[in-house]
Enzyme design. Structure first.
Site, PDB file in Angstrom:
ATOM      1  N   GLY A 249       0.764  -1.238   0.000  1.00 45.78           N
ATOM      2  CA  GLY A 249       0.000   0.000   0.000  1.00 45.78           C
ATOM      3  C   GLY A 249       0.793   1.285   0.000  1.00 45.78           C
ATOM      4  O   GLY A 249       0.234   2.372   0.106  1.00 45.78           O
ATOM      5  N   GLU A 291       4.123  -6.594   1.494  1.00 46.34           N
ATOM      6  CA  GLU A 291       3.641  -6.947   0.153  1.00 46.34           C
ATOM      7  C   GLU A 291       3.500  -5.735  -0.763  1.00 46.34           C
ATOM      8  O   GLU A 291       2.412  -5.441  -1.228  1.00 46.34           O
ATOM      9  CB  GLU A 291       2.262  -7.601   0.261  1.00 46.34           C
ATOM     10  CG  GLU A 291       2.224  -8.873   1.042  1.00 46.34           C
ATOM     11  CD  GLU A 291       0.808  -9.326   1.320  1.00 46.34           C
ATOM     12  OE1 GLU A 291       0.624 -10.526   1.554  1.00 46.34           O
ATOM     13  OE2 GLU A 291      -0.120  -8.492   1.320  1.00 46.34           O
ATOM     14  N   PRO A 292       4.565  -5.038  -1.051  1.00 44.48           N
ATOM     15  CA  PRO A 292       4.430  -3.905  -1.971  1.00 44.48           C
ATOM     16  C   PRO A 292       4.183  -4.381  -3.393  1.00 44.48           C
ATOM     17  O   PRO A 292       4.764  -5.375  -3.829  1.00 44.48           O
ATOM     18  CB  PRO A 292       5.793  -3.207  -1.871  1.00 44.48           C
ATOM     19  CG  PRO A 292       6.739  -4.270  -1.430  1.00 44.48           C
ATOM     20  CD  PRO A 292       5.949  -5.232  -0.589  1.00 44.48           C
ATOM     21  N   GLY A 293       3.294  -3.711  -4.084  1.00 47.23           N
ATOM     22  CA  GLY A 293       3.065  -4.006  -5.499  1.00 47.23           C
ATOM     23  C   GLY A 293       3.401  -2.781  -6.312  1.00 47.23           C
ATOM     24  O   GLY A 293       4.446  -2.673  -6.960  1.00 47.23           O
ATOM     25  N   ARG A 331      -7.462   3.342 -15.172  1.00 43.84           N
ATOM     26  CA  ARG A 331      -7.417   3.971 -13.847  1.00 43.84           C
ATOM     27  C   ARG A 331      -8.107   5.337 -13.810  1.00 43.84           C
ATOM     28  O   ARG A 331      -8.619   5.739 -12.779  1.00 43.84           O
ATOM     29  CB  ARG A 331      -5.967   4.058 -13.322  1.00 43.84           C
ATOM     30  CG  ARG A 331      -5.389   2.658 -13.079  1.00 43.84           C
ATOM     31  CD  ARG A 331      -4.103   2.655 -12.274  1.00 43.84           C
ATOM     32  NE  ARG A 331      -4.321   2.998 -10.889  1.00 43.84           N
ATOM     33  CZ  ARG A 331      -4.040   4.171 -10.354  1.00 43.84           C
ATOM     34  NH1 ARG A 331      -3.493   5.120 -11.091  1.00 43.84           N
ATOM     35  NH2 ARG A 331      -4.283   4.395  -9.080  1.00 43.84           N
ATOM     36  N   TYR A 335     -10.965   5.612 -11.116  1.00 48.69           N
ATOM     37  CA  TYR A 335     -10.642   6.411  -9.923  1.00 48.69           C
ATOM     38  C   TYR A 335     -10.379   7.884 -10.212  1.00 48.69           C
ATOM     39  O   TYR A 335      -9.939   8.610  -9.319  1.00 48.69           O
ATOM     40  CB  TYR A 335      -9.368   5.877  -9.241  1.00 48.69           C
ATOM     41  CG  TYR A 335      -9.216   4.384  -9.169  1.00 48.69           C
ATOM     42  CD1 TYR A 335     -10.079   3.608  -8.391  1.00 48.69           C
ATOM     43  CD2 TYR A 335      -8.189   3.733  -9.849  1.00 48.69           C
ATOM     44  CE1 TYR A 335      -9.910   2.236  -8.312  1.00 48.69           C
ATOM     45  CE2 TYR A 335      -8.023   2.360  -9.779  1.00 48.69           C
ATOM     46  CZ  TYR A 335      -8.894   1.617  -9.006  1.00 48.69           C
ATOM     47  OH  TYR A 335      -8.732   0.264  -8.928  1.00 48.69           O
ATOM     48  N   CYS A 362     -15.369   3.916 -27.203  1.00 48.96           N
ATOM     49  CA  CYS A 362     -16.666   4.586 -27.311  1.00 48.96           C
ATOM     50  C   CYS A 362     -17.219   4.821 -25.917  1.00 48.96           C
ATOM     51  O   CYS A 362     -18.135   4.112 -25.471  1.00 48.96           O
ATOM     52  CB  CYS A 362     -17.633   3.718 -28.094  1.00 48.96           C
ATOM     53  SG  CYS A 362     -17.219   3.734 -29.804  1.00 48.96           S
TER      54      CYS A 362
END
Ligand code: LLP
Length: 432
Positions: A249, A291-293, A331, A335, A362
């Site tokens: 996160g 757990e970094p992504g 994205r 968001y 479209c």
């Protein structure tokens, strides 16, 4: 000038990633094109790994959260860097298996794993399954018992910590579909039940409070709360869980308005919290997982597009359309996320006009950037959207039957295709 330190401008006034001229990359491989700076990806892995060694005596493991960008290629890089991975579906697990990823370093997540996925994980001897709920616990216990093994598990716990980020990517609060809550006793209860089961061993506890978070404080708070929970399990049930997984996160810089904390500082701070809490609660120092992504892969990626039609609607807005959009980067539509961009073939020119970059789907909301300042832009220019390494390819779709772009990895001036461009034939492969 750029959000990523590995971008520069060469003597032709072209944007350079690593040591590669992006205009040449666009010519050679076509657009849209995902480009990953492998050297930066590897460097980011090392920052976390070294911090774990420096601040926590190496008593931990950094996992790459595969959902950010899952491919055989990323699995291979992560394996070479000595990290583990978190997978969140049968498909991600399958990819890891096919990339020969060591299964003992795989952590399997998900709030609704199917019976087939649980079976696949057990049969392939996945190191740890992060159990989300009681139904899954019972199923897993059954499947593991049938297979004659004891499966290491962790529980996904909602620590009740509120992280300041987009509400769609907040997960630490009680009103979340993920995991079991602390504050109503659910987490304690499920640990107690699992402790009596023969097919599973509770090896640790897990939490993940959300994504794209900039403060250190919520991570410290979560570590504190989780350590107290570990203390309670020991005091009240005599259960000693040796591992603490603190999720991912950590926020990254998408635009100049973002101010991320250097990644190693998270480990530094959390290590202190954990050490202090372990002494206070008289529990063994846990093995820590993170757990970094996004922070490992997003800054290493850019997407190259070719500029097509431009519509300057006087006194309204100037739209610049490119040959990709929400299909390769959903994205903005999900968001309203912000990105920085560069005109790759005039990368050093000063921004001089406000434009909105639209995709080719479209869908009116199919934008990549809204009202951003760019140098004068013309049809045929190459546009680079920056920091697209995470949650772009992995969330891409074939909406409007647009094939997904290729991905190339660049390292030390060399470029290699790591994911092929989809063809029209790929699009109809499963049509009957
Ligand atoms: N661990 C767990 C259990 C997670 O659910 C996630 C992300 C991570 C680790 C990695 O978080 P990161 O370090 O990448 O922030 N699609 C959204 C992000 C969704 C994140 C989902 N879980 C976006 O594009 O912003």
């Amino acid at each position: 000038m750029f959000v990523s330190k590995d971008l520069s401008v060469n003597e032709k006034n072209h944007l350079v990633i690593g040591k590669n001229d992006t205009v040449e990359l666009a010519k050679e491989f076509g657009t849209p094109l995902y480009v990953i700076d492998e050297d930066l990806f590897r460097e980011n892995c090392r920052v976390y790994k070294n911090a774990m060694d420096k601040y926590y005596g190496g008593n931990g493991l950094v996992l790459y959260a595969n959902k950010a960008l899952c491919s055989k290629y990323t699995c291979r890089v992560v394996k070479e860097e000595g990290l583990g991975i978190d997978v969140v579906s049968g498909g991600e697990l399958y990819t890891a298996i096919k990339a020969d990823f060591p299964m003992d370093k795989v952590y399997f997540h998900g709030n609704n794993k199917t019976v087939d996925e649980i079976r696949m994980a057990v049969e392939n001897r996945v190191g740890t399954i992060i159990v989300d709920n009681i139904y899954e616990l019972e199923k897993l216990n059954e499947i593991a018992t049938e297979a004659g093994i004891v499966q290491n598990i962790m529980f996904r716990i909602k620590p009740g910590v509120d992280a300041h980020t987009h509400s769609f990517i907040q997960t630490g609060q009680i009103d979340s579909k993920f995991g079991v809550a602390l504050e109503n006793g659910e987490a304690f209860e499920i640990c107690k039940i699992a402790n009596e089961m023969s097919g599973v061993k509770v090896d640790g506890v897990h939490c993940h409070i959300g994504s794209q978070i900039f403060d250190i404080e919520p991570f410290n708070k979560a570590a504190q709360v989780m350590m107290d929970f570990i203390g309670d399990l020991k005091d009240k049930l005599g259960m000693e869980v040796g591992k603490l997984n603190l999720g991912g996160g950590y926020g990254i810089m998408y635009t100049e308005n973002d101010d991320p904390v250097p990644y190693d500082e998270y480990i530094q701070h959390v290590s202190e919290v954990v050490k202090e809490a372990a002494a206070r609660r008289n529990v063994k120092l846990p093995f820590i997982l993170m757990e970094p992504g996004r922070s490992l892969i997003a800054p290493a990626g850019i997407t190259l597009y070719t500029v097509g039609g431009i519509k300057d609607i006087k006194n309204v807005r100037k739209y610049v359309s490119v040959d990709g959009g929400m299909g390769d980067n959903p994205r903005y539509i999900l968001y309203e996320s912000e990105y920085a961009a560069a005109v790759a073939n005039k990368a050093g020119n000063e921004p001089c006009e406000k434009v909105t970059v639209a995709g080719k789907c479209c869908e009116s909301g199919d934008l990549l950037l809204k009202d951003v300042m760019l140098p004068e832009i013309e049809v045929g220019d190459t546009l680079a959207v920056l920091a697209t390494g995470a949650y772009n390819y992995s969330m891409a779709s074939n909406y409007n039957r647009i094939p997904r772009p290729a991905m190339v990895a660049v390292s030390n001036g060399e470029a290699k295709v790591v994911i092929k461009r989809e063809t029209y034939e790929d699009l109809i492969r499963n049509d009957l």
